[in-house]
Design an enzyme around this catalytic site. Structure first.
Site, PDB file in Angstrom:
ATOM      1  CG  PHE A   1      -1.228  -4.156   7.222  1.00  0.00           C
ATOM      2  CD1 PHE A   1      -1.333  -3.877   5.865  1.00  0.00           C
ATOM      3  CD2 PHE A   1      -2.385  -4.483   7.918  1.00  0.00           C
ATOM      4  CE1 PHE A   1      -2.561  -3.916   5.215  1.00  0.00           C
ATOM      5  CE2 PHE A   1      -3.620  -4.531   7.278  1.00  0.00           C
ATOM      6  CZ  PHE A   1      -3.712  -4.251   5.919  1.00  0.00           C
ATOM      7  CE  LYS A   2       7.310  -5.067   3.958  1.00  0.00           C
ATOM      8  NZ  LYS A   2       6.138  -4.884   3.055  1.00  0.00           N
TER       9      LYS A   2
ATOM     10  CG  ASN B   1      -1.889  -1.089  23.928  1.00  0.00           C
ATOM     11  OD1 ASN B   1      -2.547  -2.056  24.336  1.00  0.00           O
ATOM     12  ND2 ASN B   1      -2.454   0.058  23.585  1.00  0.00           N
ATOM     13  CB  THR B   2       0.338   0.609  18.782  1.00  0.00           C
ATOM     14  OG1 THR B   2       0.308   1.621  19.790  1.00  0.00           O
ATOM     15  CG2 THR B   2      -0.252   1.157  17.493  1.00  0.00           C
TER      16      THR B   2
ATOM     17  N   GLY C   1      14.249  -8.985  -9.766  1.00  0.00           N
ATOM     18  CA  GLY C   1      15.440  -9.658 -10.299  1.00  0.00           C
ATOM     19  C   GLY C   1      15.700 -11.072  -9.798  1.00  0.00           C
TER      20      GLY C   1
END
Ligand code: NUP
Length: 211
Positions: A59-60, A66-67, A174
């Site tokens: 989810f990078k 906090n989030t 590649g």
């Protein structure tokens, strides 16, 4: 042993589960990202959990501490074993992901440098090196580094030492799997496997990097 990680960016739930099941004997982990979760729902994790392979949430994560914490709590509550987070948000935010991961006996990996051509616009010039240093300082379990640029993996290895390096960008982007496998702990493969006529056969072919 270098791991083979299947990147399951398949939008159809049934097809995703079928591919995962058929490839399971040849892979070490499954990476799930927004394409599958947003299409099939978070409960896809329950469908995949039965395979007994670790599940990585790509989810990078890149928000305030906090989030980030709230996102990672949801990731591990859903049944994931690891999370991929961005480091450019700063050490406090990245550390929040690492702490939640470790509280759940899971792992957190920090993106040091991405694999696509445009990644050179911002990640080069010392940024990737700083992100790798941040990953070490935050006690992350490893970094993400580009299979499309083996020389960059070698440079980032000097910084992270024994920490894990997981590397996407072979095949469709590649990168050469054999070259990369010698440098990293895990090779991440998506389209080359799941778009193949026989994904299991292709996974078996890629699994030779595990030797
Ligand atoms: O730098 C990155 N490059 C990359 O391709 C970081 C990633 N997380 N990925 C992901 O790896 C990408 O979003 C996709 O899920 C997978 C590579 O898939 P493929 O190019 O093998 O199809």
């Amino acid at each position: 042993m270098t791991e083979l990680i299947l990147s399951l960016d398949v939008l159809d739930r049934k097809r995703a589960v079928q591919i995962a099941e058929s490839c399971a004997p040849f892979i070490d982990e499954i990476k799930v990202g927004y394409p599958l979760v947003l299409s099939a729902g978070l409960s896809i994790v329950e469908d995949l959990a039965g395979l007994g392979l670790p599940l990585i949430a790509d989810f990078k994560v890149a928000d305030i501490p906090n989030t980030n914490r709230l996102i990672c709590e949801a990731v591990f509550a859903a049944g994931f074993d690891a999370v991929i987070a961005h480091g450019f948000v700063g050490a406090d935010a990245a550390r929040a992901c690492v702490e939640v991961a470790h509280n759940h006996s899971g792992a957190a990996y920090i993106v040091a440098e991405m694999s696509h051509p445009g990644a050179t616009e911002f990640f080069h010039g010392g940024v990737a090196e700083s992100l790798a240093e941040l990953a070490v300082a935050c006690r992350a379990d490893g970094i993400i580094a580009p299979a499309t640029r083996p020389e960059r993996i070698a440079r980032l290895r000097e910084i992270v030492g024994e920490k894990a390096i997981y590397s996407p960008g072979v095949g469709a982007q590649g990168g050469d799997p054999d070259t990369v496998a010698r440098l990293v702990d895990g090779v991440i493969v998506g389209r080359s496997i799941y778009e193949a006529e026989d994904p299991a056969a292709e996974a078996e072919r890629f699994s030779r990097i595990r030797r």
